[in-house]
Motif scaffolding. Structure first.
Motif, short mmCIF file in Angstrom:
data_model
loop_
_atom_site.label_atom_id
_atom_site.label_comp_id
_atom_site.label_asym_id
_atom_site.label_seq_id
_atom_site.Cartn_x
_atom_site.Cartn_y
_atom_site.Cartn_z
N ASP A 104 36.63 5.01 39.40
CA ASP A 104 37.68 5.89 38.88
C ASP A 104 38.30 6.71 40.00
O ASP A 104 37.61 7.19 40.90
CB ASP A 104 37.11 6.84 37.82
N ARG A 105 39.61 6.87 39.95
CA ARG A 105 40.35 7.58 41.00
C ARG A 105 39.83 9.00 41.19
O ARG A 105 39.66 9.46 42.31
CB ARG A 105 41.84 7.59 40.66
N ASP A 106 39.55 9.70 40.08
CA ASP A 106 39.09 11.09 40.21
C ASP A 106 37.73 11.16 40.88
O ASP A 106 37.44 12.10 41.62
CB ASP A 106 39.08 11.81 38.86
N VAL A 107 36.90 10.14 40.66
CA VAL A 107 35.58 10.11 41.31
C VAL A 107 35.77 9.92 42.82
O VAL A 107 35.18 10.66 43.63
CB VAL A 107 34.70 8.98 40.73
N LEU A 108 36.60 8.98 43.21
CA LEU A 108 36.86 8.75 44.63
C LEU A 108 37.49 9.98 45.28
O LEU A 108 37.08 10.39 46.37
CB LEU A 108 37.77 7.53 44.82
N TRP B 105 37.19 13.04 44.40
CA TRP B 105 36.18 14.09 44.53
C TRP B 105 35.29 13.85 45.74
O TRP B 105 35.04 14.76 46.53
CB TRP B 105 35.33 14.20 43.26
N PHE B 106 34.82 12.61 45.91
CA PHE B 106 33.97 12.31 47.06
C PHE B 106 34.75 12.54 48.37
O PHE B 106 34.22 13.11 49.31
CB PHE B 106 33.43 10.88 47.00
N LYS B 107 35.99 12.11 48.41
CA LYS B 107 36.79 12.31 49.62
C LYS B 107 36.99 13.79 49.91
O LYS B 107 37.03 14.21 51.07
CB LYS B 107 38.15 11.62 49.48
N SER B 108 37.11 14.59 48.86
CA SER B 108 37.31 16.03 49.06
C SER B 108 36.07 16.70 49.67
O SER B 108 36.17 17.82 50.18
CB SER B 108 37.66 16.71 47.73
N HIS C 266 34.17 14.48 55.63
CA HIS C 266 33.70 13.34 56.43
C HIS C 266 32.33 12.87 55.93
O HIS C 266 31.47 13.68 55.60
CB HIS C 266 33.59 13.76 57.90
N GLY C 267 32.15 11.56 55.86
CA GLY C 267 30.87 11.00 55.46
C GLY C 267 30.76 10.72 53.97
O GLY C 267 29.67 10.49 53.46
N TYR C 268 31.89 10.74 53.26
CA TYR C 268 31.81 10.55 51.82
C TYR C 268 31.28 9.16 51.45
O TYR C 268 30.58 8.99 50.46
CB TYR C 268 33.16 10.83 51.14
N GLN C 269 31.59 8.14 52.25
CA GLN C 269 31.08 6.80 51.96
C GLN C 269 29.56 6.75 52.14
O GLN C 269 28.86 6.12 51.34
CB GLN C 269 31.75 5.76 52.85
#
Length: 92
Positions: free
Chosen positions: A62-66, A68-71, A74-77
Protein backbone atom coordinates in the motif's frame (compact mmCIF):
# COMPACT_ATOMS: atom_id res chain seq x y z
CA UNK A 1 44.12 0.99 36.37
CA UNK A 2 41.82 -0.48 38.98
CA UNK A 3 41.82 -4.30 38.79
CA UNK A 4 38.90 -4.74 41.17
CA UNK A 5 36.09 -6.77 39.60
CA UNK A 6 32.86 -4.87 39.12
CA UNK A 7 30.70 -7.95 38.54
CA UNK A 8 28.54 -9.22 41.37
CA UNK A 9 26.70 -12.43 41.96
CA UNK A 10 23.18 -12.28 40.59
CA UNK A 11 20.46 -11.65 43.16
CA UNK A 12 17.87 -13.26 40.88
CA UNK A 13 16.18 -16.38 42.22
CA UNK A 14 16.68 -18.39 39.02
CA UNK A 15 15.36 -21.62 40.55
CA UNK A 16 12.03 -19.97 41.39
CA UNK A 17 11.80 -18.44 37.90
CA UNK A 18 12.47 -21.76 36.18
CA UNK A 19 9.54 -23.32 38.08
CA UNK A 20 7.09 -20.59 37.00
CA UNK A 21 4.44 -21.14 34.35
CA UNK A 22 3.57 -18.42 31.84
CA UNK A 23 0.31 -17.81 33.72
CA UNK A 24 2.30 -17.01 36.89
CA UNK A 25 4.12 -14.07 35.30
CA UNK A 26 2.76 -10.64 36.23
CA UNK A 27 2.71 -8.54 33.07
CA UNK A 28 0.63 -5.72 34.55
CA UNK A 29 3.51 -3.24 34.30
CA UNK A 30 4.36 -4.20 30.69
CA UNK A 31 2.42 -2.35 28.00
CA UNK A 32 0.88 -4.35 25.19
CA UNK A 33 2.92 -3.99 22.01
CA UNK A 34 0.97 -1.99 19.46
CA UNK A 35 1.46 -2.13 15.69
CA UNK A 36 2.98 1.35 15.91
CA UNK A 37 5.53 0.19 18.49
CA UNK A 38 6.34 -2.88 16.40
CA UNK A 39 6.81 -0.75 13.28
CA UNK A 40 9.36 1.43 15.09
CA UNK A 41 11.31 -1.56 16.38
CA UNK A 42 14.83 -2.12 15.16
CA UNK A 43 16.02 -5.69 15.07
CA UNK A 44 19.62 -6.04 16.17
CA UNK A 45 21.58 -9.21 16.63
CA UNK A 46 24.64 -9.09 18.81
CA UNK A 47 27.60 -10.68 17.08
CA UNK A 48 25.57 -12.33 14.32
CA UNK A 49 25.87 -10.68 10.92
CA UNK A 50 22.43 -9.84 9.59
CA UNK A 51 23.72 -9.21 6.07
CA UNK A 52 23.06 -12.22 3.93
CA UNK A 53 22.73 -12.48 0.19
CA UNK A 54 19.84 -10.32 -0.89
CA UNK A 55 17.37 -10.87 -3.70
CA UNK A 56 15.92 -7.97 -5.61
CA UNK A 57 12.16 -8.31 -5.87
CA UNK A 58 9.18 -6.31 -6.95
CA UNK A 59 6.75 -6.03 -4.07
CA UNK A 60 3.35 -4.38 -4.14
CA UNK A 61 2.48 -2.70 -0.87
CA UNK A 62 0.00 0.00 0.00
CA UNK A 63 1.22 3.48 -0.92
CA UNK A 64 0.62 4.87 2.58
CA UNK A 65 2.68 2.05 4.09
CA UNK A 66 5.60 2.75 1.75
CA UNK A 67 5.32 6.50 2.32
CA UNK A 68 5.40 5.97 6.07
CA UNK A 69 8.53 3.81 5.91
CA UNK A 70 10.22 6.33 3.61
CA UNK A 71 9.34 9.12 6.02
CA UNK A 72 11.38 7.31 8.68
CA UNK A 73 14.50 8.28 6.75
CA UNK A 74 17.54 6.50 5.42
CA UNK A 75 17.51 2.72 5.80
CA UNK A 76 13.77 2.21 5.38
CA UNK A 77 14.31 -0.85 3.16
CA UNK A 78 16.56 -2.40 5.82
CA UNK A 79 13.89 -1.68 8.43
CA UNK A 80 11.23 -3.37 6.28
CA UNK A 81 13.53 -6.38 5.86
CA UNK A 82 14.20 -6.50 9.63
CA UNK A 83 10.49 -6.43 10.42
CA UNK A 84 9.78 -9.19 7.89
CA UNK A 85 12.63 -11.26 9.39
CA UNK A 86 11.28 -10.77 12.93
CA UNK A 87 7.82 -11.86 11.77
CA UNK A 88 9.30 -14.90 9.99
CA UNK A 89 11.28 -15.97 13.06
CA UNK A 90 8.32 -15.42 15.38
CA UNK A 91 6.17 -17.59 13.11
CA UNK A 92 8.53 -20.57 13.15
Amino acid sequence: MNKKSISRKSLTDWERLEKMNDEDIDLSDCPEVTPEMFAKAIVKRGGIPVTKSKAQVTLRIDRDVLDWFKSQGHGYQTQINSLLRAYMEASK
